[in-house]
Design an enzyme around this catalytic site. Structure first.
Site, PDB file in Angstrom:
ATOM      1  N   TYR A  10       0.788  -0.913  -0.022  1.00  0.00           N
ATOM      2  CA  TYR A  10      -0.234  -0.065   0.008  1.00  0.00           C
ATOM      3  C   TYR A  10       1.044   1.548   0.352  1.00  0.00           C
ATOM      4  O   TYR A  10       1.261   1.817  -1.093  1.00  0.00           O
ATOM      5  CB  TYR A  10      -0.865  -0.406   0.991  1.00  0.00           C
ATOM      6  CG  TYR A  10      -2.016   0.779   1.793  1.00  0.00           C
ATOM      7  CD1 TYR A  10      -3.109   0.755   0.370  1.00  0.00           C
ATOM      8  CD2 TYR A  10      -2.194   1.863   2.153  1.00  0.00           C
ATOM      9  CE1 TYR A  10      -4.105   1.684   0.325  1.00  0.00           C
ATOM     10  CE2 TYR A  10      -3.005   2.379   2.311  1.00  0.00           C
ATOM     11  CZ  TYR A  10      -4.015   2.544   1.207  1.00  0.00           C
ATOM     12  OH  TYR A  10      -4.837   3.535   1.311  1.00  0.00           O
ATOM     13  N   ILE A  11       1.504   1.829   1.167  1.00  0.00           N
ATOM     14  CA  ILE A  11       2.144   2.523   1.388  1.00  0.00           C
ATOM     15  C   ILE A  11       3.549   2.471   0.720  1.00  0.00           C
ATOM     16  O   ILE A  11       4.177   2.787   0.158  1.00  0.00           O
ATOM     17  CB  ILE A  11       2.525   2.979   3.121  1.00  0.00           C
ATOM     18  CG1 ILE A  11       0.946   3.635   2.920  1.00  0.00           C
ATOM     19  CG2 ILE A  11       3.822   4.186   3.312  1.00  0.00           C
ATOM     20  CD1 ILE A  11       0.930   4.655   3.120  1.00  0.00           C
ATOM     21  N   ASP A  30       8.299  -8.076  -2.199  1.00  0.00           N
ATOM     22  CA  ASP A  30       7.063  -9.028  -1.545  1.00  0.00           C
ATOM     23  C   ASP A  30       6.942 -10.271  -1.895  1.00  0.00           C
ATOM     24  O   ASP A  30       7.227 -10.929  -2.703  1.00  0.00           O
ATOM     25  CB  ASP A  30       5.283  -7.663  -2.183  1.00  0.00           C
ATOM     26  CG  ASP A  30       4.164  -7.834  -1.225  1.00  0.00           C
ATOM     27  OD1 ASP A  30       4.160  -6.613  -0.743  1.00  0.00           O
ATOM     28  OD2 ASP A  30       4.526  -9.229  -0.660  1.00  0.00           O
ATOM     29  N   THR A  81       2.532  -3.453   9.983  1.00  0.00           N
ATOM     30  CA  THR A  81       2.275  -3.434  11.574  1.00  0.00           C
ATOM     31  C   THR A  81       1.276  -3.627  12.248  1.00  0.00           C
ATOM     32  O   THR A  81       0.815  -2.478  12.946  1.00  0.00           O
ATOM     33  CB  THR A  81       3.085  -2.191  12.262  1.00  0.00           C
ATOM     34  OG1 THR A  81       2.781  -1.172  12.143  1.00  0.00           O
ATOM     35  CG2 THR A  81       4.664  -1.876  11.697  1.00  0.00           C
ATOM     36  N   LYS A 203       4.854  10.993  14.261  1.00  0.00           N
ATOM     37  CA  LYS A 203       4.002   9.909  14.114  1.00  0.00           C
ATOM     38  C   LYS A 203       2.997   9.927  14.595  1.00  0.00           C
ATOM     39  O   LYS A 203       1.698   9.903  14.069  1.00  0.00           O
ATOM     40  CB  LYS A 203       4.833   9.336  13.151  1.00  0.00           C
ATOM     41  CG  LYS A 203       3.638   7.692  12.513  1.00  0.00           C
ATOM     42  CD  LYS A 203       3.054   8.924  11.351  1.00  0.00           C
ATOM     43  CE  LYS A 203       1.776   8.464  10.425  1.00  0.00           C
ATOM     44  NZ  LYS A 203       1.459   8.018   9.937  1.00  0.00           N
ATOM     45  N   CYS A 257      -5.534   3.447  11.017  1.00  0.00           N
ATOM     46  CA  CYS A 257      -4.100   4.212  11.662  1.00  0.00           C
ATOM     47  C   CYS A 257      -4.558   4.527  12.764  1.00  0.00           C
ATOM     48  O   CYS A 257      -4.450   4.403  14.032  1.00  0.00           O
ATOM     49  CB  CYS A 257      -4.255   5.854  10.682  1.00  0.00           C
ATOM     50  SG  CYS A 257      -3.600   5.310   8.694  1.00  0.00           S
ATOM     51  N   ARG A 320     -11.724  -1.402   6.809  1.00  0.00           N
ATOM     52  CA  ARG A 320     -10.609  -1.442   7.409  1.00  0.00           C
ATOM     53  C   ARG A 320     -11.512  -0.934   8.680  1.00  0.00           C
ATOM     54  O   ARG A 320     -10.792   0.273   8.169  1.00  0.00           O
ATOM     55  CB  ARG A 320      -9.142  -1.740   7.255  1.00  0.00           C
ATOM     56  CG  ARG A 320      -8.453  -2.899   6.170  1.00  0.00           C
ATOM     57  CD  ARG A 320      -6.731  -2.264   6.656  1.00  0.00           C
ATOM     58  NE  ARG A 320      -6.793  -1.004   5.707  1.00  0.00           N
ATOM     59  CZ  ARG A 320      -5.969  -1.131   4.814  1.00  0.00           C
ATOM     60  NH1 ARG A 320      -4.635  -1.358   5.967  1.00  0.00           N
ATOM     61  NH2 ARG A 320      -5.407  -0.270   4.406  1.00  0.00           N
TER      62      ARG A 320
HETATM   63  N1  SAJ Z   1     -13.171  11.355  10.553  1.00  0.00           N
HETATM   64  C1  SAJ Z   1     -14.363  12.340  11.360  1.00  0.00           C
HETATM   65  N2  SAJ Z   1     -14.662  13.393  11.916  1.00  0.00           N
HETATM   66  C2  SAJ Z   1     -13.324  14.314  11.408  1.00  0.00           C
HETATM   67  C3  SAJ Z   1     -12.361  13.244  10.748  1.00  0.00           C
HETATM   68  C4  SAJ Z   1     -12.179  12.156  10.022  1.00  0.00           C
HETATM   69  O1  SAJ Z   1     -15.899  11.103  12.160  1.00  0.00           O
HETATM   70  O2  SAJ Z   1     -13.556  15.309  11.352  1.00  0.00           O
HETATM   71  C5  SAJ Z   1     -13.089   9.502  11.526  1.00  0.00           C
HETATM   72  C6  SAJ Z   1     -13.578   9.910   9.338  1.00  0.00           C
HETATM   73  O3  SAJ Z   1     -15.015   9.574   9.232  1.00  0.00           O
HETATM   74  C7  SAJ Z   1     -12.478   7.852   9.127  1.00  0.00           C
HETATM   75  C8  SAJ Z   1     -11.220   8.571  10.468  1.00  0.00           C
HETATM   76  O4  SAJ Z   1     -11.680   9.982  11.620  1.00  0.00           O
HETATM   77  O5  SAJ Z   1     -13.631   7.001  10.200  1.00  0.00           O
HETATM   78  C9  SAJ Z   1      -9.834   8.826   9.915  1.00  0.00           C
HETATM   79  O6  SAJ Z   1      -9.736   9.211   8.971  1.00  0.00           O
HETATM   80  P1  SAJ Z   1      -8.563  10.419   8.756  1.00  0.00           P
HETATM   81  O7  SAJ Z   1      -9.692  11.331   7.273  1.00  0.00           O
HETATM   82  O8  SAJ Z   1      -8.875  11.966   9.669  1.00  0.00           O
HETATM   83  O9  SAJ Z   1      -7.323  10.343   8.830  1.00  0.00           O
HETATM   84  P2  SAJ Z   1      -6.989   8.694   7.969  1.00  0.00           P
HETATM   85  O10 SAJ Z   1      -6.920   7.692   9.105  1.00  0.00           O
HETATM   86  O11 SAJ Z   1      -7.376   8.316   6.379  1.00  0.00           O
HETATM   87  O12 SAJ Z   1      -5.438   8.948   7.446  1.00  0.00           O
HETATM   88  C10 SAJ Z   1      -4.676   8.983   8.767  1.00  0.00           C
HETATM   89  C11 SAJ Z   1      -3.683  10.235   8.542  1.00  0.00           C
HETATM   90  N3  SAJ Z   1      -3.352  11.322  10.314  1.00  0.00           N
HETATM   91  C12 SAJ Z   1      -3.739  12.732  10.245  1.00  0.00           C
HETATM   92  O13 SAJ Z   1      -4.517  13.381   9.723  1.00  0.00           O
HETATM   93  C13 SAJ Z   1      -3.034  13.172  11.058  1.00  0.00           C
HETATM   94  C14 SAJ Z   1      -2.509  10.901   7.352  1.00  0.00           C
HETATM   95  O14 SAJ Z   1      -2.191  11.654   7.379  1.00  0.00           O
HETATM   96  C15 SAJ Z   1      -1.902   9.475   8.158  1.00  0.00           C
HETATM   97  O15 SAJ Z   1      -0.778   9.519   7.006  1.00  0.00           O
HETATM   98  C16 SAJ Z   1      -2.887   7.978   8.253  1.00  0.00           C
HETATM   99  O16 SAJ Z   1      -3.880   8.002   8.975  1.00  0.00           O
HETATM  100  C17 SAJ Z   1      -1.281   7.446   8.312  1.00  0.00           C
HETATM  101  O17 SAJ Z   1      -0.729   6.312   7.527  1.00  0.00           O
HETATM  102  O18 SAJ Z   1      -1.259   6.925   9.629  1.00  0.00           O
END
Ligand code: SAJ
Length: 430
Positions: A10-11, A30, A81, A203, A257, A320
């Site tokens: 993925y990443i 892989d 992980t 992170k 995440c 997920r």
């Molecule tokens: N969510 C809410 N309310 C919000 C924002 C998000 O309920 O206001 C929910 C979303 O619906 C989702 C979850 O949070 O279920 C996570 O979504 P997200 O868009 O906040 O983040 P991810 O998991 O897609 O990606 C995060 C990001 N981290 C941060 O914003 C600090 C991304 O930059 C990271 O690279 C990624 O985790 C990672 O790989 O760790």
């Protein structure tokens, strides 16, 4: 440089493409033969259009997917992980396995970079000793650094190139070499962490920060509901203050995440309190959805519920740890049908709930997916559990024709509330 990326699921695939598109000679290793074959045939598994193009460009530029590890000037470890749900600890077995593999191929002056998200201390305390089995000394004979990925699923191709990066080495020279390499690739700024452990900590802190802030919004949603007011209206008004920026409440936090990384901060520390509470608040939002449904329907007993969306967030295909899947599980699990207070304290034990699940983006074996009309046909209630734009187009009049009941719970406040109310629905948003 000759680069070997370990793990191109993925990443790792995006990272391998980044290096290949910048003129490096990249092997993406892989052990998954099917994945490697698909890539060789020009079929990356991603559904992100831009990332797909980016990977196809990289394959044209010579990115070589392979089930064999090669000697390389730089080994980049991008393996998963997973976390162990019971202990809330990171399973570092893939990192350890990669370390042992890299050790076999390591030569003097090579670079090793860990990109996987790991508990603080992993690079220095876990990976370095494993690599030392090569009989080369980490930091002296080869460089070792942590450079966490930060890309947002849905926007990977852009963020890969434009995001700032944090880099921490196990010594100054390791950091210098890794910083120079990433500076040649990305347009964002590179920030030097004092050491690898700090980079790992940063992170996890970023994702814990977001999780805690979402938990705050989610708690406000529950409290506002107790007062009979709209949390969305209240949050919009609260946010006019220059130092207030409350996030959006919803049916919970999903993905690979935010529901996981905050726990990694507790792997070698007993000090998690607020962060652990936030995790529980966010996981508890599914129960709140169940309570809302139960309240609106009078009883969930033998109800038919259409769940729209099992992706972990809007417009992605990744299910997920999604709130939608948790909701389906909660509504159908035999042992968890107590709504509100436990049954023994006067709470109500609900009977069989017929759950129909629709998601236009996701393909999964975790639940049976049906088309929209089948999901709504005869349903007593509809729940929006992922913020897909496609759900904005669901026509309330057509839904009313299909459904038996008139309850809509909008987890993301994306539907046109007036239109649904005009069509006779009890519309509730989180
Ligand atoms: N969510 C809410 N309310 C919000 C924002 C998000 O309920 O206001 C929910 C979303 O619906 C989702 C979850 O949070 O279920 C996570 O979504 P997200 O868009 O906040 O983040 P991810 O998991 O897609 O990606 C995060 C990001 N981290 C941060 O914003 C600090 C991304 O930059 C990271 O690279 C990624 O985790 C990672 O790989 O760790």
């Amino acid at each position: 440089m000759k680069i070997c990326v370990h793990g191109i699921g993925y990443i790792g695939l995006a990272t391998a493409a980044l290096f290949a598109n910048n003129g490096h000679d990249v092997v993406g290793y892989d052990p998954d033969e099917e994945l490697v074959e698909e890539l060789r045939a020009g079929n990356p598994r991603t559904t992100e259009a831009e990332l797909r193009e980016y990977v196809l460009d990289a394959l044209d530029a010579g990115l070589e997917p392979s089930t064999e590890v090669v000697e390389a000037d730089c080994h980049i470890v991008c393996v998963p992980t997973p976390y162990e749900a019971d202990s809330k600890r990171a399973d570092l077995s893939y990192v350890e396995m990669s370390g042992r593999t890299v050790a076999e191929y390591l030569r003097e002056d090579d670079m090793v970079i860990l990109e996987s998200t790991v508990p603080p201390g992993t690079t220095e305390e876990v990976l370095a000793p494993i690599l030392a089995a090569s009989e080369l000394t980490p930091g002296e004979d080869f460089s070792l650094a942590h450079c966490p990925e930060t890309v947002l699923p849905g926007n990977i191709a852009h963020e890969l190139v434009h995001n700032d990066r944090i880099i921490g080495g196990i010594d100054d020279e390791s950091a210098d070499k890794t910083i120079a390499l990433y500076e040649s690739l990305v347009e964002g700024d590179i920030h030097r962490a004092p050491d690898a452990t700090t980079a790992e900590f940063v992170k996890l802190s970023q994702n814990a920060y977001r999780d805690v802030n979402i938990a705050f919004a989610n708690e406000l949603a529950r409290v506002a509901n107790d007062y009979g007011i709209s949390s969305r209206d209240a949050i919009d008004l609260a946010n006019v203050h220059p130092r207030v920026d409350v996030l959006n409440p919803g049916p919970g936090v999903g993905g690979h995440c935010l529901p996981i990384d905050p726990w990694f901060l507790g792997q070698f520390s007993d000090s998690l309190d607020l962060i652990a509470t936030a995790r529980r608040v966010n996981d508890g939002m599914v129960d709140f959805v169940v309570e809302l449904l139960d309240g609106e329907l009078g009883s969930l007993d033998d109800a038919t519920v259409a769940v729209l969306g099992v992706a972990y967030k809007g417009n992605v295909d990744d299910a997920r740890h999604s709130p939608g899947l948790r909701l389906v599980e909660r509504l159908t699990a035999a042992g968890s049908r107590e709504v509100g207070a436990a049954a023994a304290d006067g709470g109500q034990l609900v009977g069989d709930v017929d759950v129909r699940v629709h998601d236009p983006h996701v393909r999964t074996d975790a639940v049976d997916l049906v088309d929209l009309d089948t999901a709504l046909d005869g349903a007593d209630a509809m729940v929006v559990a992922a913020g897909h734009d496609a759900f904005r187009d669901v026509d309330p009049a057509e839904a009313a024709d299909l459904m038996d009941g008139r309850v809509v719970v909008d987890g993301f406040s994306i539907l046109d509330a007036d239109a649904w109310r005009d069509a006779g629905f009890d519309y509730v948003e989180i």
